[in-house]
Design a protein around this motif. Sequence first.
Motif, PDB file in Angstrom:
ATOM      1  N   LEU A 275     -26.388 -14.711 -97.151  1.00  7.33           N
ATOM      2  CA  LEU A 275     -25.986 -16.114 -98.018  1.00  7.33           C
ATOM      3  C   LEU A 275     -25.928 -15.924 -99.425  1.00  7.33           C
ATOM      4  CD1 LEU A 275     -28.366 -18.108 -95.777  1.00  7.33           C
ATOM      5  CD2 LEU A 275     -26.214 -17.797 -95.280  1.00  7.33           C
ATOM      6  N   ASP A 276     -25.275 -16.899 -99.950  1.00  7.81           N
ATOM      7  CA  ASP A 276     -25.280 -16.643-101.551  1.00  7.81           C
ATOM      8  C   ASP A 276     -26.384 -17.580-102.064  1.00  7.81           C
ATOM      9  OD1 ASP A 276     -24.619 -19.534-101.530  1.00  7.81           O
ATOM     10  OD2 ASP A 276     -22.629 -18.983-102.067  1.00  7.81           O
ATOM     11  N   ALA A 277     -26.522 -17.655-103.338  1.00  7.27           N
ATOM     12  CA  ALA A 277     -28.124 -18.337-104.010  1.00  7.27           C
ATOM     13  C   ALA A 277     -28.020 -19.544-103.461  1.00  7.27           C
ATOM     14  CB  ALA A 277     -27.899 -18.417-105.436  1.00  7.27           C
ATOM     15  N   ARG A 278     -27.138 -20.723-103.484  1.00  2.00           N
ATOM     16  CA  ARG A 278     -27.192 -21.901-103.218  1.00  2.00           C
ATOM     17  C   ARG A 278     -27.463 -22.121-101.725  1.00  2.00           C
ATOM     18  NH1 ARG A 278     -23.103 -24.744-101.065  1.00  2.00           N
ATOM     19  NH2 ARG A 278     -23.818 -26.644-102.418  1.00  2.00           N
ATOM     20  N   GLN A 279     -26.740 -21.164-100.902  1.00  2.00           N
ATOM     21  CA  GLN A 279     -27.118 -21.305 -99.424  1.00  2.00           C
ATOM     22  C   GLN A 279     -28.413 -20.937 -99.200  1.00  2.00           C
ATOM     23  OE1 GLN A 279     -24.033 -18.723 -98.275  1.00  2.00           O
ATOM     24  NE2 GLN A 279     -23.052 -20.553 -97.037  1.00  2.00           N
ATOM     25  N   LEU A 280     -29.066 -20.032 -99.805  1.00  2.00           N
ATOM     26  CA  LEU A 280     -30.240 -19.551 -99.687  1.00  2.00           C
ATOM     27  C   LEU A 280     -31.265 -21.004-100.161  1.00  2.00           C
ATOM     28  CD1 LEU A 280     -30.590 -15.958-101.027  1.00  2.00           C
ATOM     29  CD2 LEU A 280     -30.916 -16.752 -98.565  1.00  2.00           C
ATOM     30  N   VAL A 281     -31.043 -21.276-101.001  1.00  2.00           N
ATOM     31  CA  VAL A 281     -32.017 -22.611-101.516  1.00  2.00           C
ATOM     32  C   VAL A 281     -32.148 -23.551-100.453  1.00  2.00           C
ATOM     33  CG1 VAL A 281     -31.914 -24.358-103.295  1.00  2.00           C
ATOM     34  CG2 VAL A 281     -31.670 -22.204-104.140  1.00  2.00           C
ATOM     35  N   ILE A 282     -30.718 -23.912-100.023  1.00  2.00           N
ATOM     36  CA  ILE A 282     -30.846 -24.985 -99.084  1.00  2.00           C
ATOM     37  C   ILE A 282     -31.431 -24.498 -97.722  1.00  2.00           C
ATOM     38  CG2 ILE A 282     -29.158 -26.333 -97.543  1.00  2.00           C
ATOM     39  CD1 ILE A 282     -27.015 -25.973 -99.812  1.00  2.00           C
ATOM     40  N   GLY A 283     -31.176 -23.359 -97.349  1.00  3.48           N
ATOM     41  CA  GLY A 283     -32.003 -22.784 -96.216  1.00  3.48           C
ATOM     42  C   GLY A 283     -33.431 -22.815 -96.271  1.00  3.48           C
ATOM     43  N   ALA A 284     -34.049 -22.628 -97.605  1.00  2.00           N
ATOM     44  CA  ALA A 284     -35.458 -22.339 -97.771  1.00  2.00           C
ATOM     45  C   ALA A 284     -36.002 -23.778 -97.863  1.00  2.00           C
ATOM     46  CB  ALA A 284     -35.581 -21.501 -99.041  1.00  2.00           C
ATOM     47  N   VAL A 285     -35.179 -24.676 -98.398  1.00  4.58           N
ATOM     48  CA  VAL A 285     -36.069 -26.297 -98.338  1.00  4.58           C
ATOM     49  C   VAL A 285     -35.814 -26.952 -96.897  1.00  4.58           C
ATOM     50  CG1 VAL A 285     -35.496 -28.326 -99.275  1.00  4.58           C
ATOM     51  CG2 VAL A 285     -35.273 -26.636-100.831  1.00  4.58           C
ATOM     52  N   VAL A 286     -34.873 -26.677 -96.100  1.00  2.74           N
ATOM     53  CA  VAL A 286     -34.641 -27.182 -94.906  1.00  2.74           C
ATOM     54  C   VAL A 286     -35.691 -26.479 -94.138  1.00  2.74           C
ATOM     55  CG1 VAL A 286     -33.270 -27.434 -92.853  1.00  2.74           C
ATOM     56  CG2 VAL A 286     -32.075 -27.718 -95.165  1.00  2.74           C
ATOM     57  N   LEU A 287     -35.844 -25.310 -93.983  1.00  2.00           N
ATOM     58  CA  LEU A 287     -36.734 -24.586 -93.373  1.00  2.00           C
ATOM     59  C   LEU A 287     -38.057 -25.107 -93.650  1.00  2.00           C
ATOM     60  CD1 LEU A 287     -35.895 -20.736 -92.958  1.00  2.00           C
ATOM     61  CD2 LEU A 287     -36.178 -22.380 -91.237  1.00  2.00           C
ATOM     62  N   ALA A 288     -38.627 -25.179 -94.787  1.00  2.00           N
ATOM     63  CA  ALA A 288     -39.823 -25.499 -95.238  1.00  2.00           C
ATOM     64  C   ALA A 288     -40.187 -26.946 -94.607  1.00  2.00           C
ATOM     65  CB  ALA A 288     -40.046 -25.844 -96.724  1.00  2.00           C
ATOM     66  N   ALA A 289     -39.061 -27.696 -94.743  1.00  2.00           N
ATOM     67  CA  ALA A 289     -39.408 -29.112 -94.414  1.00  2.00           C
ATOM     68  C   ALA A 289     -39.183 -29.917 -92.980  1.00  2.00           C
ATOM     69  CB  ALA A 289     -38.699 -30.183 -95.443  1.00  2.00           C
ATOM     70  N   TYR A 290     -38.377 -29.052 -92.216  1.00  2.00           N
ATOM     71  CA  TYR A 290     -37.871 -29.696 -90.883  1.00  2.00           C
ATOM     72  C   TYR A 290     -38.684 -30.017 -89.937  1.00  2.00           C
ATOM     73  CZ  TYR A 290     -37.141 -25.619 -88.253  1.00  2.00           C
ATOM     74  OH  TYR A 290     -37.473 -24.482 -87.308  1.00  2.00           O
ATOM     75  N   PHE A 291     -39.898 -29.040 -89.916  1.00  2.00           N
ATOM     76  CA  PHE A 291     -40.737 -28.999 -88.682  1.00  2.00           C
ATOM     77  C   PHE A 291     -41.730 -28.234 -88.739  1.00  2.00           C
ATOM     78  CE2 PHE A 291     -41.956 -29.403 -84.218  1.00  2.00           C
ATOM     79  CZ  PHE A 291     -41.732 -30.587 -84.109  1.00  2.00           C
ATOM     80  N   PRO A 292     -43.146 -28.409 -88.391  1.00  2.00           N
ATOM     81  CA  PRO A 292     -44.128 -27.176 -88.733  1.00  2.00           C
ATOM     82  C   PRO A 292     -43.886 -26.131 -87.937  1.00  2.00           C
ATOM     83  CG  PRO A 292     -44.975 -29.273 -87.822  1.00  2.00           C
ATOM     84  CD  PRO A 292     -43.454 -29.515 -87.879  1.00  2.00           C
ATOM     85  N   CYS A 293     -44.523 -25.111 -87.908  1.00  2.00           N
ATOM     86  CA  CYS A 293     -44.580 -23.841 -87.093  1.00  2.00           C
ATOM     87  C   CYS A 293     -45.471 -24.231 -85.894  1.00  2.00           C
ATOM     88  CB  CYS A 293     -45.029 -22.565 -87.795  1.00  2.00           C
ATOM     89  SG  CYS A 293     -46.832 -22.698 -88.175  1.00  2.00           S
ATOM     90  N   ALA A 294     -45.277 -23.467 -84.919  1.00  2.00           N
ATOM     91  CA  ALA A 294     -45.897 -23.711 -83.658  1.00  2.00           C
ATOM     92  C   ALA A 294     -47.570 -23.722 -83.871  1.00  2.00           C
ATOM     93  CB  ALA A 294     -45.546 -22.605 -82.813  1.00  2.00           C
ATOM     94  N   ALA A 295     -47.944 -23.044 -84.735  1.00  2.00           N
ATOM     95  CA  ALA A 295     -49.611 -23.091 -85.117  1.00  2.00           C
ATOM     96  C   ALA A 295     -49.982 -24.380 -85.449  1.00  2.00           C
ATOM     97  CB  ALA A 295     -49.775 -21.811 -85.603  1.00  2.00           C
TER      98      ALA A 295
END
Lengths: 609, 87
Positions: free
Chosen positions: A513-533
């Motif tokens: 991914l390029d920089a902007r895609q990484l930023v979007i990925g990181a933000v979405v990943l952080a916010a969308y759902f908690p990890c299993a634990a």
Amino acid sequence: MRKLVLAGNPNVGKSVVFSQLTGSKVMISNYAGTTVEFTKGLLTTESESFEVLDAPGTYSLEPTSKVEEVASTLVDQADIVINVVDATNLERNLFLTTELLERDVPLIVALNMIDEAGHKGVKIDVKKLEELLGVPVIPTVAVSGEGLKELIDYLPEAVNRKNKPLNIPDRWAYIGELVGKVQEVVHRHHSWLETLQDASLRPSTGLPIAALVLFIAFQLVIGLGEFLHEFMEDYIFEGFYETLLLYLSEALGSGGFLHDILIGQLVDGAIDFEESLGVLTTGVFVELGVVLPFLAVFYMVLGFLEDSGYLPRLAVMVDRSMHRLGLHGYSIIPMVLGFGCNVPAALAARNLESRRERFIACTLMSVAIPCMAQLALIVGLVGRHGFEYLAVVFASLFFIWVVLGLIIDRVMPGYTPSMIIEIPPYRIPSIKAQAKKLGMRIRGFLVHATPYILGGILVVNILYTLGIIHFLGVLFAPAVQGLLGLPGDAVSTLLIGFLRKDVAVAMMIPLGLDARQLVIGAVVLAAYFPCAATFTVLVKEMGVVDMAKSAVIMIVTAFSAGFILNLLLDTLIPAAYLAAALIALSLILPMVLGSTSDRRELSDLDETA
Amino acid sequence: MEFSLVEIKPGQTGVISDIRGGSALKTKLNQLGLREGKRIKKISSVFNRGPVTISVDNYQVAVGYGKAIRIMVEVDELEKASPGRES
Ligand SMILES: Nc1nc2c(ncn2[C@@H]2O[C@H](COP(=O)(O)OP(=O)(O)OP(=O)(O)O)[C@@H](O)[C@H]2O)c(=O)[nH]1
Ligand SMILES: [Mg+2]
């Protein structure tokens, strides 16, 4: 086996006594509300074995919060109670003591912090106190172990008084009289710690101190974490460990199923710790080479903040702002803990009184506070493209935290009552206690995270091999591509994110991914759902219904944020400007909008605590 | 003269004279040792409706604005007792 319960006000040293008596390791920090669940341990004396329970702190047996309920229930089940009392605050502590004396249970008092009482000029006539209470009173200094042997020796002498219940005013009158007979206070001059103590509470000095503390903490974690990470990468992984793995790779025939699982794909005949995706290559590297260095530094800093007694002062400084988000200052503690791991943070939310507060705190925490494991990978991955991109990730999450808080506070009925918390004295953290706590947390990480991280890599491997990722990638491509501007295969990261966030972020590496895609990925990943634990704990803490509501909020927030970033970042607004704008907005919006919760509290005359 | 915790100035001392709230608030404050007749000293308050910190005996308590305005204090020295807001 008789049940021995440790009961007492918050922050009086119950957990220290517990770990001294049983040898079990528990969290000890210098603020009220460290222990939120009971812990069991075993104490074997010459005559008898006891099951010892460390209870959360409480001011009274009439509970006003979830944690206090736990304490009060434990006392009901006890066969014998050790009441840990803070000798520097005898009067207030005796409120609970007198309540305990009315229960049908043998009681013994550990008069703890007798060392600090001495420094503060508080003299207590122990013999007389013992006489007046009618139960054994043993002076102790839990941190050094002083008096604990006597405490154990006197356990069989614990007395069941079953006093006649008193109402609150009579109780205080009785205590007042008692304290007058046993305590003598000599006036002492302020120590430098006490001067600093007051300075960190006054806004003119306290706000700059808060800013400085947070800045130093941030710099330390990012700077020292990065340094340790590079050290591990250069000297351990790319040196010794790589050679070892290459031998193994050859031994496995440089290919085949087992090779692909353990070592993964060789890149130009060499191991690429980021992209090979083997359990022993990428898996171990992510856990020990990336996450561990950052996590260790974070927990070192956190340990210092906890044990010094600074956190409640930070709570006072941010109380005003937190009210705008429907929370009060003390919820900064779960937020700070959340940067380490969201699991203990969700548990710490129990200290908040109302269901409303707990809902808001848990939701904001799981949406906008990425745990250190995840942050370590984000810093490594996004930071490569320049600090401004990293800044966009942080600024976006901060913005989400603020805006979501403002919205929930407005929409959700009721209000968050203002805080009332005890501010502990500053204590100089002992190096030994710090090392012990750090060791405990790192061990906890290794034990709990290893199966998830290595398992996560394994699952990814299998999903790739079976072509499932690619299939899902094609299926979800319109959504992922259209909405977020990410390639279809990015669905793999979202899938793994349900399991473990650090592995999920690492999964973005092979996607190129390029920089902007990484930023979007990181933000979405952080916010969308908690990890299993975290999810498991949140369901338990909030209940299924609230968790479901919270989950809807998380998903909607994450994808809207991703969509907006996809629209704006680098296309309309350069990264650095976007980060600055988001931070400015996050600071201005709450000021302009004010707080609904506050107005509701002030108009509620019969305020419930 | 009686003022609320919010109104008195940092450094001022006094005795809690009244808690103007529901019984739940009274109980909660009481359990913490804050009750009528208790001597307190104000340490600080954060501007714009921030919390007030007081010291009682050997401990300190931070009280949010919504609760602090309900805790009334009979201030010690009359001449200094004019309501002030900030620290
Ligand atoms: N000087 C001194 N400090 C002590 C003593 N006992 C405990 N402490 C400190 O007091 C703080 C609180 O200790 P904890 O054991 O976490 O208190 P707790 O009663 O379990 O607190 P909660 O779980 O929050 O209710 C820590 O910073 C300890 O290091 C003592 O005898 N002397
Ligand atoms: Mg504890």
